[in-house]
Scaffold this motif. Structure first.
Motif, PDB file in Angstrom:
ATOM      1  N   PHE A 123       0.842  -1.189   0.000  1.00 58.44           N
ATOM      2  CA  PHE A 123       0.000   0.000   0.000  1.00 58.44           C
ATOM      3  C   PHE A 123       0.884   1.249   0.000  1.00 58.44           C
ATOM      4  O   PHE A 123       2.096   1.172   0.215  1.00 58.44           O
ATOM      5  CB  PHE A 123      -0.918   0.011   1.220  1.00 58.44           C
ATOM      6  N   ALA A 124       0.265   2.380  -0.239  1.00 61.55           N
ATOM      7  CA  ALA A 124       0.960   3.667  -0.209  1.00 61.55           C
ATOM      8  C   ALA A 124       0.287   4.577   0.799  1.00 61.55           C
ATOM      9  O   ALA A 124      -0.946   4.642   0.862  1.00 61.55           O
ATOM     10  CB  ALA A 124       0.961   4.317  -1.587  1.00 61.55           C
ATOM     11  N   SER A 125       1.101   5.287   1.572  1.00 59.77           N
ATOM     12  CA  SER A 125       0.599   6.243   2.558  1.00 59.77           C
ATOM     13  C   SER A 125       1.055   7.632   2.160  1.00 59.77           C
ATOM     14  O   SER A 125       2.248   7.860   1.933  1.00 59.77           O
ATOM     15  CB  SER A 125       1.131   5.886   3.955  1.00 59.77           C
ATOM     16  N   THR A 126       0.115   8.555   2.048  1.00 60.36           N
ATOM     17  CA  THR A 126       0.448   9.952   1.768  1.00 60.36           C
ATOM     18  C   THR A 126      -0.203  10.818   2.842  1.00 60.36           C
ATOM     19  O   THR A 126      -1.349  10.575   3.229  1.00 60.36           O
ATOM     20  CB  THR A 126      -0.049  10.384   0.384  1.00 60.36           C
ATOM     21  N   ALA A 127       0.524  11.792   3.322  1.00 57.71           N
ATOM     22  CA  ALA A 127       0.047  12.632   4.420  1.00 57.71           C
ATOM     23  C   ALA A 127      -0.376  13.997   3.906  1.00 57.71           C
ATOM     24  O   ALA A 127      -0.090  14.390   2.775  1.00 57.71           O
ATOM     25  CB  ALA A 127       1.137  12.777   5.480  1.00 57.71           C
ATOM     26  N   SER A 128      -1.044  14.725   4.764  1.00 59.58           N
ATOM     27  CA  SER A 128      -1.502  16.063   4.418  1.00 59.58           C
ATOM     28  C   SER A 128      -0.354  17.055   4.467  1.00 59.58           C
ATOM     29  O   SER A 128       0.701  16.790   5.047  1.00 59.58           O
ATOM     30  CB  SER A 128      -2.607  16.499   5.385  1.00 59.58           C
ATOM     31  N   LYS A 129      -0.587  18.194   3.876  1.00 58.42           N
ATOM     32  CA  LYS A 129       0.434  19.239   3.858  1.00 58.42           C
ATOM     33  C   LYS A 129       0.510  19.897   5.235  1.00 58.42           C
ATOM     34  O   LYS A 129      -0.492  20.280   5.814  1.00 58.42           O
ATOM     35  CB  LYS A 129       0.095  20.285   2.802  1.00 58.42           C
ATOM     36  N   PRO A 130       1.717  20.038   5.814  1.00 58.78           N
ATOM     37  CA  PRO A 130       1.843  20.680   7.131  1.00 58.78           C
ATOM     38  C   PRO A 130       1.391  22.135   7.082  1.00 58.78           C
ATOM     39  O   PRO A 130       1.468  22.795   6.042  1.00 58.78           O
ATOM     40  CB  PRO A 130       3.341  20.583   7.432  1.00 58.78           C
ATOM     41  N   HIS A 131       0.921  22.615   8.216  1.00 62.14           N
ATOM     42  CA  HIS A 131       0.473  24.009   8.277  1.00 62.14           C
ATOM     43  C   HIS A 131       1.634  24.981   8.144  1.00 62.14           C
ATOM     44  O   HIS A 131       1.428  26.171   7.936  1.00 62.14           O
ATOM     45  CB  HIS A 131      -0.260  24.258   9.596  1.00 62.14           C
ATOM     46  N   THR A 132       2.871  24.455   8.277  1.00 63.60           N
ATOM     47  CA  THR A 132       4.044  25.325   8.171  1.00 63.60           C
ATOM     48  C   THR A 132       4.423  25.599   6.721  1.00 63.60           C
ATOM     49  O   THR A 132       5.273  26.446   6.454  1.00 63.60           O
ATOM     50  CB  THR A 132       5.238  24.674   8.884  1.00 63.60           C
ATOM     51  N   VAL A 133       3.844  24.863   5.779  1.00 62.49           N
ATOM     52  CA  VAL A 133       4.172  25.033   4.366  1.00 62.49           C
ATOM     53  C   VAL A 133       3.259  26.088   3.762  1.00 62.49           C
ATOM     54  O   VAL A 133       2.031  26.045   3.921  1.00 62.49           O
ATOM     55  CB  VAL A 133       4.027  23.700   3.607  1.00 62.49           C
ATOM     56  N   ALA A 134       3.861  27.036   3.062  1.00 64.22           N
ATOM     57  CA  ALA A 134       3.085  28.119   2.459  1.00 64.22           C
ATOM     58  C   ALA A 134       2.150  27.576   1.380  1.00 64.22           C
ATOM     59  O   ALA A 134       2.507  26.671   0.617  1.00 64.22           O
ATOM     60  CB  ALA A 134       4.032  29.155   1.856  1.00 64.22           C
ATOM     61  N   LYS A 135       0.976  28.115   1.337  1.00 66.04           N
ATOM     62  CA  LYS A 135      -0.009  27.705   0.333  1.00 66.04           C
ATOM     63  C   LYS A 135       0.248  28.466  -0.951  1.00 66.04           C
ATOM     64  O   LYS A 135       0.318  29.697  -0.973  1.00 66.04           O
ATOM     65  CB  LYS A 135      -1.419  27.974   0.840  1.00 66.04           C
ATOM     66  N   LEU A 136       0.410  27.716  -2.046  1.00 69.28           N
ATOM     67  CA  LEU A 136       0.706  28.313  -3.333  1.00 69.28           C
ATOM     68  C   LEU A 136      -0.504  28.195  -4.247  1.00 69.28           C
ATOM     69  O   LEU A 136      -1.302  27.260  -4.125  1.00 69.28           O
ATOM     70  CB  LEU A 136       1.908  27.618  -3.983  1.00 69.28           C
ATOM     71  N   PRO A 137      -0.656  29.127  -5.162  1.00 74.95           N
ATOM     72  CA  PRO A 137      -1.783  29.039  -6.096  1.00 74.95           C
ATOM     73  C   PRO A 137      -1.656  27.820  -7.000  1.00 74.95           C
ATOM     74  O   PRO A 137      -0.549  27.437  -7.397  1.00 74.95           O
ATOM     75  CB  PRO A 137      -1.684  30.345  -6.891  1.00 74.95           C
ATOM     76  N   LYS A 138      -2.790  27.196  -7.298  1.00 71.38           N
ATOM     77  CA  LYS A 138      -2.768  26.040  -8.183  1.00 71.38           C
ATOM     78  C   LYS A 138      -2.384  26.466  -9.594  1.00 71.38           C
ATOM     79  O   LYS A 138      -2.662  27.575 -10.026  1.00 71.38           O
ATOM     80  CB  LYS A 138      -4.136  25.353  -8.185  1.00 71.38           C
ATOM     81  N   GLY A 139      -1.751  25.538 -10.297  1.00 70.03           N
ATOM     82  CA  GLY A 139      -1.355  25.830 -11.669  1.00 70.03           C
ATOM     83  C   GLY A 139      -0.073  26.625 -11.778  1.00 70.03           C
ATOM     84  O   GLY A 139       0.261  27.131 -12.868  1.00 70.03           O
ATOM     85  N   LEU A 140       0.673  26.741 -10.690  1.00 67.59           N
ATOM     86  CA  LEU A 140       1.927  27.498 -10.722  1.00 67.59           C
ATOM     87  C   LEU A 140       2.943  26.774 -11.603  1.00 67.59           C
ATOM     88  O   LEU A 140       3.219  25.589 -11.407  1.00 67.59           O
ATOM     89  CB  LEU A 140       2.481  27.638  -9.303  1.00 67.59           C
ATOM     90  N   MET A 141       3.507  27.471 -12.576  1.00 73.87           N
ATOM     91  CA  MET A 141       4.447  26.871 -13.526  1.00 73.87           C
ATOM     92  C   MET A 141       5.827  27.491 -13.337  1.00 73.87           C
ATOM     93  O   MET A 141       5.989  28.705 -13.438  1.00 73.87           O
ATOM     94  CB  MET A 141       3.962  27.085 -14.956  1.00 73.87           C
ATOM     95  N   LYS A 142       6.827  26.664 -13.066  1.00 69.71           N
ATOM     96  CA  LYS A 142       8.178  27.161 -12.833  1.00 69.71           C
ATOM     97  C   LYS A 142       9.063  27.019 -14.066  1.00 69.71           C
ATOM     98  O   LYS A 142      10.025  27.766 -14.240  1.00 69.71           O
ATOM     99  CB  LYS A 142       8.802  26.418 -11.655  1.00 69.71           C
ATOM    100  N   LEU A 143       8.771  26.029 -14.913  1.00 65.77           N
ATOM    101  CA  LEU A 143       9.610  25.808 -16.092  1.00 65.77           C
ATOM    102  C   LEU A 143       9.288  26.797 -17.200  1.00 65.77           C
ATOM    103  O   LEU A 143      10.170  27.140 -18.004  1.00 65.77           O
ATOM    104  CB  LEU A 143       9.433  24.376 -16.601  1.00 65.77           C
ATOM    105  N   ALA A 144       8.045  27.256 -17.271  1.00 63.16           N
ATOM    106  CA  ALA A 144       7.641  28.242 -18.263  1.00 63.16           C
ATOM    107  C   ALA A 144       6.712  29.239 -17.581  1.00 63.16           C
ATOM    108  O   ALA A 144       5.487  29.174 -17.748  1.00 63.16           O
ATOM    109  CB  ALA A 144       6.949  27.570 -19.443  1.00 63.16           C
ATOM    110  N   PRO A 145       7.255  30.146 -16.770  1.00 65.36           N
ATOM    111  CA  PRO A 145       6.410  31.064 -15.997  1.00 65.36           C
ATOM    112  C   PRO A 145       5.534  31.929 -16.900  1.00 65.36           C
ATOM    113  O   PRO A 145       6.003  32.464 -17.906  1.00 65.36           O
ATOM    114  CB  PRO A 145       7.431  31.911 -15.227  1.00 65.36           C
ATOM    115  N   ALA A 146       4.259  32.048 -16.531  1.00 62.51           N
ATOM    116  CA  ALA A 146       3.353  32.916 -17.266  1.00 62.51           C
ATOM    117  C   ALA A 146       3.611  34.364 -16.868  1.00 62.51           C
ATOM    118  O   ALA A 146       4.303  34.663 -15.887  1.00 62.51           O
ATOM    119  CB  ALA A 146       1.906  32.517 -16.964  1.00 62.51           C
ATOM    120  N   ALA A 147       3.016  35.276 -17.628  1.00 58.70           N
ATOM    121  CA  ALA A 147       3.241  36.701 -17.363  1.00 58.70           C
ATOM    122  C   ALA A 147       2.771  37.086 -15.981  1.00 58.70           C
ATOM    123  O   ALA A 147       3.400  37.904 -15.294  1.00 58.70           O
ATOM    124  CB  ALA A 147       2.521  37.529 -18.431  1.00 58.70           C
TER     125      ALA A 147
END
Length: 901
Positions: free
Chosen positions: A784-808
């Motif tokens: 089986f696979a176990s995945t945990a939730s995101k810690p509250h210490t991690v900043a929330k980023l907008p969905k769809g953020l692209m780093k390889l080809a940043p939009a304007a």
């Protein structure tokens, strides 16, 4: 493929040269071909991969290629390598054979081997008794290279940008890097980064096909150094150089890996660890190749290239700041994943998606904020839980904590956070006016905290620089000096549970002088005085998380006292009510360990939910009994025996470490025998431990990547359902070691990409992350696979953020840190299945459901207000106990060595 073997003739001649150079004393039959392999991979067109162990036997496959590498290419490369090998140590004149090798005229010296055409089955598999598919050994290196070249022949298009990939050979597989690197303008400077795809081959327990893992990340490049040259221990440099002769179909696809570091013998920067870069000028006299000093001074100039030659220095946080954040967001990883799947079809197919197997993701005593409760109800419940755990551990005794601070801000934050955590009012000051001592009382708990400046205790260790003496000896002397200083500063105190919190600088502050970090010396010193210790780094000028770090410091201190209430699971009636958890962890220190002294120690931790004092316990192997967790920590620090004999030192070293062989004088057979003795002793301890646990239902938790070093029966190819194997004996029913024993193995990436990366998607095509327990469609699955939730210490980023080809609208996207939860593989190795019950004569009992035990293991990752743990709580406690295994060179050895000098 075209395959080349080194051949007995050439192997014998090169081995003779190797011996003449004074490098064949330990293994005269083993040629140091790592540098030669790197040269051939980068400079010989058509070469896909190099075979394993070709340096030990000329009959083994050495090179795999798409086309024959002509002699006029192969001969100069071998000649440059052999000449460099001969001259490197002795600076002797190059022999006639080497001169002919370098000139390419090998005909009169020795015949080059001939290429042969051979069929290579890239899916060659052997299925183990337990049903696990294991690939042929050569596929672990050959298949990732083949996959990498197949993908590098294609471009990746995203957001209107076209990216090209290059291949980098790695120890455990291959990598793909976008090249040339992308740019990110920030703070008036250009920062460079690439997309990186790691390709490795792995097995999955009880699975009929092996896997190719392709994981994605960001590779950042150095543009300036914030360290001095003598602080550079070793960093990877990838060299991009055109072929000095007409290329084949693989031209321009490979980057050559080298290591740049400070050579303390030469007292200058140099190419290290078999780097092929120093040999490039001998193969190409036209172009200018970077020298170590020049590359260190102008890294950005070389990453942009000079005369068709470019070099990129791989960034590490110890080298200074970088404005590009690590990690890729799920949507971007999904795009790369689809590109890989398309490029490998139909030769390899994607593993079917896993599905959620339970909705019980968190324990019952870990309520979510606002979930069916009033404001603050969750915090109040956790606070009460901590008080109960503390009262249980203290059992009427006082808790005495000494805080040694360096900044007033840290002192104030620690004193303010303690009462908040346990729901007490502000403390009362006790003792004389000049004595900064505070006390809290209530509900069977008494805590006394004394705060005072750290002073010289937190200074760097004054380690002697006499290089005639062993590093471990000099460090041990410095540690003993710090222990005397600590003993002089500490008041005797009253009877009770004792601990220390010390504020020290981060390890980067001590990087200029090796071994000067005082953390381990202080831990040893306080353990000798019967005190557990916790450390907190002093804040930076812009530190806004001091309150949060102070809170975690106290939580870690409580953990060391064993003041932890394990989470109450929400799995179901299939889990026995009196179940106990036992975790095993192997501590393995080499000569590069924290005290420069090798050691091995097997740690066992037992957690008994609902019991009285001593709910968290550790196994004392000397007295063969369970002791409270804090007592285990102190015993580990005080009983860690030094390794003085050559055989014992080799035992603690990596068996493949040739440096260990030279130090100890042991041959391969002797070291192998020592390793087998060590393995038998570890397995004996595990068996004896299992015998002590037969009195009640037990869940045994083990990290397969950690424990298989001393228990080879946990390797995937050795696993069988509901069976345990030790040594060379046939595997036996796991119920023979306990009628109510269950065994669960967990595995993470382990630095080798052993488990895949992941993302979640829904029926509408949206991509993101999700917590839970996941499994395959098969009803009898044990993995089986176990995945945990995101810690509250991690900043929330907008969905769809692209780093390889940043939009304007997302120009700052490359600067964001994309956090991705780890995939924890859970294998239910032993449970009371129908077959296990029948074999035990218990056909009438209700069989276990493996998914319930996987769910229980997953829920053990959630504790208190910590972010979800990387491993289940019992394993977490066993691993952290290893921080107290700090062996030192014995006093007698230090005295004798000093006298000899």
């Amino acid at each position: 493929m075209k395959v080349l073997r080194l051949g007995e003739d050439l192997h014998a001649e090169l081995a003779r040269m190797h011996a003449e150079a004074g490098k064949g004393s330990v293994r005269p039959d083993r040629l140091p071909v790592r540098r030669l392999n790197s040269l051939l991979q980068a400079m010989a067109p058509g070469v896909i991969a190099t075979g394993r162990n070709a340096g030990t036997d000329g009959r083994l496959p050495w090179l795999y290629a798409r086309e024959v590498v002509p002699p006029e290419v192969l001969a100069p490369v071998i000649g440059a390598w052999s000449a460099g090998m001969y001259r490197e140590e002795d600076d002797a004149e190059v022999s006639d054979l080497e001169e002919r090798l370098r000139s390419g005229d090998l005909a009169d010296a020795v015949h080059l081997p001939h290429w042969t055409a051979e069929s290579v089955d890239l899916a060659e598999t052997v299925t183990s008794v337990g049903g696990t598919a294991e690939p042929a050994t050569r596929l672990y290196s050959l298949l990732p290279e083949w996959v990498a070249f197949r993908l590098a022949a294609r471009t990746f298009r995203t957001g209107g940008t076209t990216l090209h990939f290059r291949v980098e050979s790695a120890a455990n597989g291959a990598r793909l890097l976008t090249w040339p690197p992308q740019r990110y303008e920030r703070r008036g400077q250009t920062w460079y980064y690439s997309a990186c795809l790691n390709i490795t081959v792995h097995t999955v327990p009880f699975t009929p096909r092996f896997r190719v893992h392709v994981s994605t990340q960001i590779r950042r490049w150095v543009t300036r150094f914030d360290v001095r040259p003598y602080q550079l221990g070793g960093t990877t440099v990838l060299l991009d150089a055109p072929l000095p002769w007409p290329g084949g179909p693989d031209r321009g696809y490979r980057l050559m890996a080298n290591t740049l570091g400070y050579d303390r013998r030469l007292k200058e920067l140099a190419w290290r660890y078999h780097s092929p870069a120093p040999l490039m000028p001998e193969l190409d006299i036209v172009r200018n190749y970077p020298q170590p000093v020049e590359l260190f001074a102008h890294p950005e100039r070389w990453i942009n290239g000079s005369g068709n030659v470019a070099a990129g220095i791989v960034f590490h946080p110890s080298l200074g700041p970088h404005e590009v954040g690590p990690g890729l967001m799920p949507e971007e990883r999904a795009g790369l994943d689809a590109w890989v799947e398309e490029g490998l079809r139909p030769m390899l197919t994607r593993v079917p998606d896993l599905t959620r197997v339970t909705r019980s993701n968190t324990p019952s005593l870990l309520p979510r904020s606002g979930a069916g409760s009033g404001p603050g109800a969750r915090d109040a419940r956790l606070t009460l839980q901590r008080r109960v755990a503390l009262a249980r551990v203290l059992d009427g005794r006082p808790m005495e904590i000494d805080i040694f601070w360096q900044t007033p801000e840290t002192r104030a934050a620690l004193l303010a956070e303690l009462p908040k955590l346990i729901g007490f009012p502000p403390g009362e000051r006790v003792g004389p006016a000049d004595d900064d001592t505070w006390r809290w009382r209530g509900e069977g708990i008494e805590i006394r905290v004394r705060a005072r400046p750290a002073g010289a205790l937190a200074d760097a260790l004054p380690v002697s620089q006499e290089r005639r003496r062993r590093r471990a000896v000099r460090l041990a002397e410095a540690i003993e000096g710090r222990c005397r200083l600590v003993a002089d500063r500490m008041a005797p105190g009253e009877e009770g549970v004792k601990g220390v919190i010390a504020e020290i600088a981060g390890k980067e502050r001590f990087a200029a002088v090796p071994d000067s970090d005082p953390k381990h010396a202080l831990r040893i010193a306080w353990a000798r005085l019967g005190r557990v210790s916790q450390f907190v780094n002093f804040p930076d000028a812009s530190d806004s998380g001091l309150e949060h770090r102070a809170r975690w410091t106290w939580l870690d201190t409580f953990r060391q006292f064993g003041a932890i209430s394990p989470p109450a699971h929400r799995v179901g009636a299939g889990i026995p009510g009196d179940l106990q958890y036992v975790a095993l962890w192997l501590v393995r220190h080499t000569r590069k360990g924290p005290t420069r002294c090798p050691a091995r120690r097997l740690i066992a931790v037992r957690v008994r939910p609902g019991d009285g004092p001593g709910v968290i316990e550790g196994w004392d192997a000397q007295r063969t009994e369970w002791v409270p967790y804090p007592q285990l920590l102190l015993l580990l620090a005080q009983a860690a025996k030094p390794v003085a004999k050559a055989g014992e030192e080799a035992e603690a070293e990596d068996p493949s470490d040739s440096a260990a062989t030279k130090r100890t004088g042991l041959g391969l057979a002797a070291r192998k025998g020592v390793g087998q003795c060590r393995q038998r002793e570890s397995e004996r301890q595990i068996r004896a431990l299992l015998f002590q646990l037969r009195d009640r239902p037990t869940l045994l938790l083990a990290d397969a990547g950690n424990l298989r070093q001393c228990w080879p029966g946990l390797r995937n190819g050795e696993l069988e359902r509901d069976m345990l194997g030790f040594g060379t004996e046939p595997a036996q029913r796991h119920t023979l070691y306990g009628g109510d024993l269950r065994v669960v193995l967990v595995r993470d990436a382990n630095g080798r990409e052993e488990v895949p990366e992941w993302y979640a998607h829904d029926t509408k095509g949206r991509v993101g992350l999700a917590e839970g327990v996941w499994g395959a469609a098969e009803t009898d699955s044990r993995v089986f696979a176990s995945t945990a939730s995101k810690p509250h210490t991690v900043a929330k980023l907008p969905k769809g953020l692209m780093k390889l080809a940043p939009a304007a609208q997302g120009r700052t996207a490359p600067g964001k840190t994309a956090w991705n939860p780890a995939h924890l593989e859970i294998t239910v190795l032993g449970c009371l299945s129908e077959k296990a019950l029948a074999d035990s004569g218990r056909e009438g009992d209700l069989p276990d459901l493996p998914v319930e035990w996987a769910t229980l293991t997953h829920q053990l990752r959630y504790h208190d207000e910590y972010p979800p743990l990387a491993k289940p709580l019992p394993l977490h406690l066993a691993r952290l106990a290893g921080e107290y295994v700090l062996p030192m060179t014995g006093r007698d050895e230090r005295v004798s060595m000093t006298s000899a000098l």
